[in-house]
Design a protein around this motif. Structure first.
Motif, short mmCIF file in Angstrom:
data_model
loop_
_atom_site.label_atom_id
_atom_site.label_comp_id
_atom_site.label_asym_id
_atom_site.label_seq_id
_atom_site.Cartn_x
_atom_site.Cartn_y
_atom_site.Cartn_z
N GLU A 172 69.70 0.55 58.46
CA GLU A 172 70.39 0.73 59.74
C GLU A 172 69.47 1.46 60.73
OE1 GLU A 172 74.89 1.92 61.00
OE2 GLU A 172 73.97 3.09 59.43
N VAL A 173 68.72 2.44 60.23
CA VAL A 173 67.76 3.19 61.06
C VAL A 173 66.51 3.44 60.24
CG1 VAL A 173 67.32 5.36 62.28
CG2 VAL A 173 69.61 4.35 62.34
N TRP A 174 65.36 3.14 60.83
CA TRP A 174 64.08 3.44 60.20
C TRP A 174 63.42 4.59 60.95
CZ3 TRP A 174 61.51 -2.03 59.56
CH2 TRP A 174 62.21 -2.74 58.58
N GLN A 175 62.70 5.40 60.23
CA GLN A 175 61.93 6.49 60.83
C GLN A 175 60.45 6.18 60.68
OE1 GLN A 175 63.09 9.96 58.66
NE2 GLN A 175 65.09 10.07 59.60
N MET A 176 59.66 6.60 61.66
CA MET A 176 58.22 6.43 61.60
C MET A 176 57.57 7.80 61.69
SD MET A 176 55.62 4.30 64.09
CE MET A 176 56.53 2.80 63.89
N ASP A 177 56.60 8.04 60.83
CA ASP A 177 55.88 9.30 60.83
C ASP A 177 54.40 8.97 60.78
OD1 ASP A 177 55.35 12.00 60.75
OD2 ASP A 177 55.76 12.21 58.62
N ALA A 178 53.61 9.74 61.48
CA ALA A 178 52.17 9.50 61.52
C ALA A 178 51.42 10.82 61.45
CB ALA A 178 51.78 8.75 62.79
N ALA A 179 50.21 10.76 60.93
CA ALA A 179 49.32 11.92 60.91
C ALA A 179 47.91 11.41 61.19
CB ALA A 179 49.37 12.63 59.57
N GLU A 180 47.15 12.18 61.93
CA GLU A 180 45.80 11.77 62.29
C GLU A 180 44.76 12.73 61.75
OE1 GLU A 180 45.32 9.92 66.35
OE2 GLU A 180 46.95 11.35 66.70
N ARG A 181 43.62 12.18 61.41
CA ARG A 181 42.44 12.95 61.01
C ARG A 181 42.71 13.96 59.90
NH1 ARG A 181 39.99 13.55 67.06
NH2 ARG A 181 39.86 11.32 67.40
N TRP A 232 47.29 8.14 58.83
CA TRP A 232 48.28 7.34 58.11
C TRP A 232 49.53 7.16 58.94
CZ3 TRP A 232 52.84 9.80 57.20
CH2 TRP A 232 52.83 11.16 56.95
N LEU A 233 50.22 6.09 58.61
CA LEU A 233 51.48 5.75 59.25
C LEU A 233 52.46 5.40 58.14
CD1 LEU A 233 52.95 5.16 61.97
CD2 LEU A 233 52.25 2.79 61.65
N ARG A 234 53.66 5.99 58.19
CA ARG A 234 54.65 5.77 57.14
C ARG A 234 55.99 5.39 57.77
NH1 ARG A 234 54.81 10.25 52.89
NH2 ARG A 234 53.14 8.96 52.13
N LEU A 235 56.62 4.37 57.21
CA LEU A 235 57.96 3.95 57.63
C LEU A 235 58.95 4.29 56.52
CD1 LEU A 235 57.13 0.44 59.08
CD2 LEU A 235 57.53 2.55 60.34
N LEU A 236 60.07 4.93 56.89
CA LEU A 236 61.08 5.34 55.92
C LEU A 236 62.45 4.83 56.34
CD1 LEU A 236 59.60 8.71 56.42
CD2 LEU A 236 60.01 8.07 54.07
N ASP A 237 63.29 4.56 55.35
CA ASP A 237 64.68 4.22 55.61
C ASP A 237 65.46 5.53 55.69
OD1 ASP A 237 67.00 2.38 55.72
OD2 ASP A 237 67.51 3.45 53.87
N CYS A 274 68.71 6.25 55.70
CA CYS A 274 69.87 6.41 54.81
C CYS A 274 69.45 6.76 53.39
CB CYS A 274 70.69 5.13 54.82
SG CYS A 274 72.12 5.19 53.72
N SER A 275 68.54 5.98 52.81
CA SER A 275 68.17 6.17 51.40
C SER A 275 66.98 7.10 51.21
CB SER A 275 67.84 4.81 50.78
OG SER A 275 66.67 4.28 51.38
N GLY A 276 66.18 7.28 52.28
CA GLY A 276 64.96 8.06 52.15
C GLY A 276 63.82 7.27 51.53
N ALA A 277 64.03 5.98 51.28
CA ALA A 277 63.01 5.14 50.66
C ALA A 277 61.83 4.94 51.59
CB ALA A 277 63.60 3.78 50.29
N VAL A 278 60.62 5.01 51.03
CA VAL A 278 59.41 4.72 51.79
C VAL A 278 59.27 3.20 51.84
CG1 VAL A 278 56.91 4.95 51.86
CG2 VAL A 278 58.32 6.87 51.09
N LEU A 279 59.26 2.64 53.05
CA LEU A 279 59.16 1.20 53.23
C LEU A 279 57.72 0.74 53.28
CD1 LEU A 279 61.95 0.86 55.93
CD2 LEU A 279 62.16 0.52 53.45
N GLN A 280 56.85 1.55 53.88
CA GLN A 280 55.43 1.21 53.98
C GLN A 280 54.64 2.45 54.33
OE1 GLN A 280 54.43 -1.94 56.68
NE2 GLN A 280 52.26 -1.52 56.58
N THR A 281 53.49 2.58 53.71
CA THR A 281 52.53 3.61 54.08
C THR A 281 51.19 2.91 54.22
OG1 THR A 281 53.67 5.37 52.89
CG2 THR A 281 51.37 5.75 53.40
#
Length: 85
Positions: A21-30, A41-46, A48-55
């Motif tokens: 329903e909602v995805w979160q995006m988190d990023a960190a540089e250097r 790195w760039l990480r996508l999370l769900d 609701c479940s907290g599942a990592v969708l892609q890193t």
């Protein structure tokens, strides 16, 4: 009664109630690795479940405009453009 300091309030506004329903995006540089190499790195999370969708981890680089009249930028290796702004 208020929640103790450092804890989330019981009602923090809207949160996803179903997966995807909602995805979160988190990023960190250097980020410096143990080898001394720096990565981003760039990480996508769900939400609701907290599942990592892609890193995706990649070497940091400078993003430059792809054309004089274009707002698009080059994408880091491994990323694909999925829409236009």
């Amino acid at each position: 009664m208020e929640a103790p300091a450092g804890r989330r309030p019981s009602d923090n506004g809207y949160r996803a109630h179903r997966p995807h329903e909602v995805w979160q995006m988190d990023a960190a540089e250097r980020i410096r690795l143990g080898s001394g190499q720096r990565v981003s790195w760039l990480r996508l999370l769900d939400e609701c479940s907290g599942a990592v969708l892609q890193t995706t981890i990649f070497p940091p680089g400078v993003l430059e405009p792809s054309g004089a009249n274009s707002r698009a930028t080059r994408l880091a290796p491994g990323f694909f453009q999925v829409g236009t702004a």
